[in-house]
Design a protein around this motif. Structure first.
Motif, PDB file in Angstrom:
ATOM      1  N   ARG A 129     -15.494  45.519  48.898  1.00 41.77           N
ATOM      2  CA  ARG A 129     -16.535  44.497  49.073  1.00 41.77           C
ATOM      3  C   ARG A 129     -17.117  44.538  50.487  1.00 41.77           C
ATOM      4  NH1 ARG A 129     -20.010  42.268  50.506  1.00 41.77           N
ATOM      5  NH2 ARG A 129     -20.739  40.115  50.247  1.00 41.77           N
ATOM      6  N   TYR A 130     -16.274  44.789  51.477  1.00 44.94           N
ATOM      7  CA  TYR A 130     -16.721  44.844  52.863  1.00 44.94           C
ATOM      8  C   TYR A 130     -17.757  45.945  53.073  1.00 44.94           C
ATOM      9  CZ  TYR A 130     -16.558  45.442  57.926  1.00 44.94           C
ATOM     10  OH  TYR A 130     -16.908  45.566  59.253  1.00 44.94           O
ATOM     11  N   THR A 131     -17.586  47.079  52.385  1.00 42.22           N
ATOM     12  CA  THR A 131     -18.518  48.203  52.554  1.00 42.22           C
ATOM     13  C   THR A 131     -19.905  47.884  52.018  1.00 42.22           C
ATOM     14  OG1 THR A 131     -17.909  49.213  50.424  1.00 42.22           O
ATOM     15  CG2 THR A 131     -16.618  49.854  52.366  1.00 42.22           C
ATOM     16  N   LEU A 132     -20.021  46.852  51.194  1.00 42.23           N
ATOM     17  CA  LEU A 132     -21.321  46.508  50.617  1.00 42.23           C
ATOM     18  C   LEU A 132     -22.138  45.606  51.547  1.00 42.23           C
ATOM     19  CD1 LEU A 132     -20.261  45.870  46.900  1.00 42.23           C
ATOM     20  CD2 LEU A 132     -21.154  47.971  47.923  1.00 42.23           C
ATOM     21  N   THR A 169     -21.124  37.580  54.151  1.00 42.90           N
ATOM     22  CA  THR A 169     -19.770  37.170  53.719  1.00 42.90           C
ATOM     23  C   THR A 169     -18.821  38.349  53.585  1.00 42.90           C
ATOM     24  OG1 THR A 169     -20.368  37.358  51.364  1.00 42.90           O
ATOM     25  CG2 THR A 169     -20.712  35.205  52.432  1.00 42.90           C
ATOM     26  N   ASP A 170     -19.208  39.537  54.117  1.00 43.02           N
ATOM     27  CA  ASP A 170     -18.379  40.726  53.899  1.00 43.02           C
ATOM     28  C   ASP A 170     -16.960  40.571  54.434  1.00 43.02           C
ATOM     29  OD1 ASP A 170     -19.219  40.728  56.503  1.00 43.02           O
ATOM     30  OD2 ASP A 170     -20.021  42.767  56.505  1.00 43.02           O
ATOM     31  N   VAL A 171     -16.833  40.092  55.664  1.00 41.32           N
ATOM     32  CA  VAL A 171     -15.501  39.918  56.260  1.00 41.32           C
ATOM     33  C   VAL A 171     -14.728  38.818  55.532  1.00 41.32           C
ATOM     34  CG1 VAL A 171     -14.206  39.272  58.329  1.00 41.32           C
ATOM     35  CG2 VAL A 171     -16.236  40.731  58.523  1.00 41.32           C
ATOM     36  N   ALA A 172     -15.393  37.712  55.271  1.00 46.67           N
ATOM     37  CA  ALA A 172     -14.748  36.594  54.576  1.00 46.67           C
ATOM     38  C   ALA A 172     -14.251  37.016  53.203  1.00 46.67           C
ATOM     39  CB  ALA A 172     -15.731  35.426  54.450  1.00 46.67           C
ATOM     40  N   CYS A 173     -15.055  37.781  52.479  1.00 43.48           N
ATOM     41  CA  CYS A 173     -14.653  38.220  51.131  1.00 43.48           C
ATOM     42  C   CYS A 173     -13.519  39.230  51.195  1.00 43.48           C
ATOM     43  CB  CYS A 173     -15.847  38.815  50.400  1.00 43.48           C
ATOM     44  SG  CYS A 173     -17.063  37.588  49.876  1.00 43.48           S
ATOM     45  N   ALA A 174     -13.521  40.088  52.202  1.00 44.35           N
ATOM     46  CA  ALA A 174     -12.429  41.049  52.358  1.00 44.35           C
ATOM     47  C   ALA A 174     -11.111  40.304  52.600  1.00 44.35           C
ATOM     48  CB  ALA A 174     -12.730  42.003  53.505  1.00 44.35           C
ATOM     49  N   ILE A 175     -11.160  39.296  53.467  1.00 41.84           N
ATOM     50  CA  ILE A 175      -9.957  38.515  53.772  1.00 41.84           C
ATOM     51  C   ILE A 175      -9.510  37.717  52.551  1.00 41.84           C
ATOM     52  CG2 ILE A 175      -9.033  36.626  55.162  1.00 41.84           C
ATOM     53  CD1 ILE A 175     -10.947  37.525  57.401  1.00 41.84           C
ATOM     54  N   SER A 176     -10.451  37.046  51.893  1.00 44.65           N
ATOM     55  CA  SER A 176     -10.097  36.156  50.786  1.00 44.65           C
ATOM     56  C   SER A 176      -9.574  36.931  49.576  1.00 44.65           C
ATOM     57  CB  SER A 176     -11.307  35.308  50.377  1.00 44.65           C
ATOM     58  OG  SER A 176     -12.377  36.121  49.929  1.00 44.65           O
ATOM     59  N   PHE A 190      -7.123  29.492  39.823  1.00 45.83           N
ATOM     60  CA  PHE A 190      -7.916  28.342  40.289  1.00 45.83           C
ATOM     61  C   PHE A 190      -7.637  28.083  41.771  1.00 45.83           C
ATOM     62  CE2 PHE A 190      -8.866  23.923  41.062  1.00 45.83           C
ATOM     63  CZ  PHE A 190      -9.998  23.661  40.306  1.00 45.83           C
ATOM     64  N   VAL A 191      -6.361  28.032  42.133  1.00 42.95           N
ATOM     65  CA  VAL A 191      -5.986  27.791  43.529  1.00 42.95           C
ATOM     66  C   VAL A 191      -6.471  28.937  44.415  1.00 42.95           C
ATOM     67  CG1 VAL A 191      -4.034  27.619  45.120  1.00 42.95           C
ATOM     68  CG2 VAL A 191      -4.000  26.349  42.965  1.00 42.95           C
ATOM     69  N   ALA A 192      -6.314  30.172  43.931  1.00 45.85           N
ATOM     70  CA  ALA A 192      -6.750  31.331  44.716  1.00 45.85           C
ATOM     71  C   ALA A 192      -8.249  31.296  44.980  1.00 45.85           C
ATOM     72  CB  ALA A 192      -6.372  32.623  43.977  1.00 45.85           C
ATOM     73  N   GLU A 193      -9.015  30.873  44.005  1.00 45.16           N
ATOM     74  CA  GLU A 193     -10.462  30.795  44.176  1.00 45.16           C
ATOM     75  C   GLU A 193     -10.853  29.668  45.129  1.00 45.16           C
ATOM     76  OE1 GLU A 193     -13.613  32.649  42.485  1.00 45.16           O
ATOM     77  OE2 GLU A 193     -11.999  33.543  43.665  1.00 45.16           O
ATOM     78  N   VAL A 194     -10.125  28.560  45.084  1.00 49.19           N
ATOM     79  CA  VAL A 194     -10.384  27.477  46.042  1.00 49.19           C
ATOM     80  C   VAL A 194     -10.120  27.971  47.465  1.00 49.19           C
ATOM     81  CG1 VAL A 194      -9.600  25.219  46.853  1.00 49.19           C
ATOM     82  CG2 VAL A 194      -9.951  25.609  44.404  1.00 49.19           C
ATOM     83  N   VAL A 195      -9.027  28.741  47.624  1.00 45.75           N
ATOM     84  CA  VAL A 195      -8.717  29.317  48.930  1.00 45.75           C
ATOM     85  C   VAL A 195      -9.832  30.251  49.384  1.00 45.75           C
ATOM     86  CG1 VAL A 195      -7.152  30.884  50.155  1.00 45.75           C
ATOM     87  CG2 VAL A 195      -6.222  29.098  48.673  1.00 45.75           C
ATOM     88  N   GLN A 196     -10.371  31.031  48.438  1.00 44.41           N
ATOM     89  CA  GLN A 196     -11.477  31.928  48.796  1.00 44.41           C
ATOM     90  C   GLN A 196     -12.680  31.145  49.333  1.00 44.41           C
ATOM     91  OE1 GLN A 196     -13.678  33.965  45.670  1.00 44.41           O
ATOM     92  NE2 GLN A 196     -13.787  35.805  46.947  1.00 44.41           N
TER      93      GLN A 196
END
Length: 306
Positions: free
Chosen positions: A60-63, A67-74, A109-115
Motif C-alpha cells: 500500500r505504501y508504494t501506491l 495516507t500511505d504511511v498511516a496505512c502501512a502502519i495500520s 471490527f476492533v482492528a479496523e477501528v484501530v486503523q
C-alpha cells in the motif's frame, strides 16, 4: 513451518488484492485489506500476522497518497492484532474460537477501528484525514468485519460437510465390516459371496453389486440380475484388466464408456471395479454399478477405493 508459509502467501495475496480492488477516495483507497491481515494473524499467529500485515502495508505504501504511511502502519497493526488473538485463544485452551465467525467479526471490527485511529494520528494534514475517516470509517469497518466473518463461515461450512462426509463414510464401512465379518472364513464361494454382495448392496444403495472370482460371476444383486447369471464366465475386458493389473477401474459412462458385455439392453450405465485381494494375491473382483443417468456418489467411490 510450511503451513505458516502457505498462510503468509495466501493472506498477503488477500491484502494486496484488497488494495487493488479498493475505491479511490480523496487521494486514499477505501479497501478490504484488513481481511487478509487479520485472518493471517488469526491462523498463523503474531509472527505470520506481522509478516502478512507488513507485506500488505508496504505494498500500500508504494501506491502513495497522503495516507500511505498511516496505512502501512495500520495494516501491520491489524496483522499483529489477529496474531495476538491467536495466542490468547491458544493459551486459554479455546482454539476453536479462532474459527468462530462472530469472534472473527469482532476482532476485525476492533482492528479496523484501530486503523481509523492510526490514520487520524499519522496522516497529515489532520483536516483531510478527519474528512477521509468520516467518509470511509463506517463502510470499511462493516465491509471488512462482515467479509472476514463470511470467509470464516464458509470455512466452517466446508469443515462441517467434510465431517459429515467422514462420519457417513465410516458408518457405512463399519456396518459392512460388522455384517461381513466371518462370512468368508467359510470359503470364497457363490453362497458366501452372495451374502457379502447383499450386504454391500443394502449399505451403499447402488444400482447393483457383483462379486467374481478370477473366472466367473459368484454373486450378483440388483438391476440386471436377469442376465448377469451366477457361474457365467467373465466376459468383461475391464474386469480382467482390473485383476491382471491389480487396479481399480472406474467406468463413468461418459469419458470412460461402460457397456454391458452380456446384454445390449442392460440398464446399467456405469461401473466401479475393485480387485479383491487376499494378501498380495488377487482372487477376484467386487463390482458396483449404477443405472444410466445416475452418477456414483463420492462417498461410495471413496469407500470402495479404501
Amino acid at each position: 513451518m510450511s503451513h505458516k508459509f502457505s498462510i503468509y502467501v495466501l493472506f498477503s495475496s488477500f491484502c494486496i488484492l484488497g488494495t487493488y480492488f479498493g475505491l479511490q477516495i480523496d487521494d486514499a483507497i477505501a479497501n478490504t485489506r484488513a481481511i487478509g491481515a487479520v485472518m493471517g494473524g488469526l491462523f498463523g499467529g503474531p509472527v505470520v500476522g506481522f509478516a502478512v500485515g507488513f507485506t500488505g502495508g508496504m505494498h500500500r505504501y508504494t501506491l502513495g497518497g497522503f495516507t500511505d504511511v498511516a496505512c502501512a502502519i495500520s495494516t501491520t497493526a491489524e496483522g499483529v492484532i489477529g496474531g495476538i488473538m491467536h495466542l490468547y485463544f491458544l493459551q486459554k485452551g479455546r482454539k476453536e474460537q479462532l474459527f468462530n465467525p462472530m469472534v472473527v467479526f469482532y476482532v476485525t471490527f476492533v482492528a479496523e477501528v484501530v486503523q481509523m485511529l492510526i490514520i487520524l494520528i499519522v496522516a497529515k494534514p489532520f483536516d483531510q484525514a478527519y474528512t477521509l475517516v468520516s467518509n470511509i470509517a463506517a463502510p470499511m469497518i462493516i465491509a471488512n468485519s462482515v467479509g472476514a466473518a463470511l470467509f470464516m463461515s464458509i470455512l466452517q461450512d466446508r469443515k462441517t460437510i467434510f465431517e459429515e462426509y467422514s462420519a457417513t463414510f465410516s458408518r457405512r464401512a463399519l456396518n459392512i465390516a460388522e455384517r461381513s465379518v466371518g462370512i468368508l472364513v467359510h470359503g470364497f464361494n457363490s453362497n458366501n459371496a452372495s451374502k457379502i454382495a447383499r450386504i454391500i448392496y443394502e449399505e451403499t444403495n447402488v444400482g447393483a453389486v457383483a462379486i467374481t472370482d478370477r473366472e466367473k460371476i459368484l454373486a450378483f444383486v440388483g438391476i440386471g440380475a436377469d442376465h448377469h447369471k451366477l457361474n457365467r464366465p467373465i466376459s468383461s475386458q475391464s474386469t480382467l484388466d482390473s485383476m491382471n493389473n491389480n487396479d481399480i477401474i472406474y467406468l463413468d459412462g461418459k469419458e470412460n464408456p461402460y457397456q454391458c458385455s452380456i446384454s445390449k439392453d442392460c440398464k446399467l450405465g456405469s461401473a466401479l471395479i475393485i480387485p479383491l485381494r487376499t494378501g498380495d494375491e488377487v482372487i477376484g473382483t467386487i463390482k458396483l454399478y449404477e443405472p444410466k443417468r445416475k452418477l456414483f456418489s463420492t462417498i461410495n467411490m471413496s469407500m470402495a477405493e479404501a
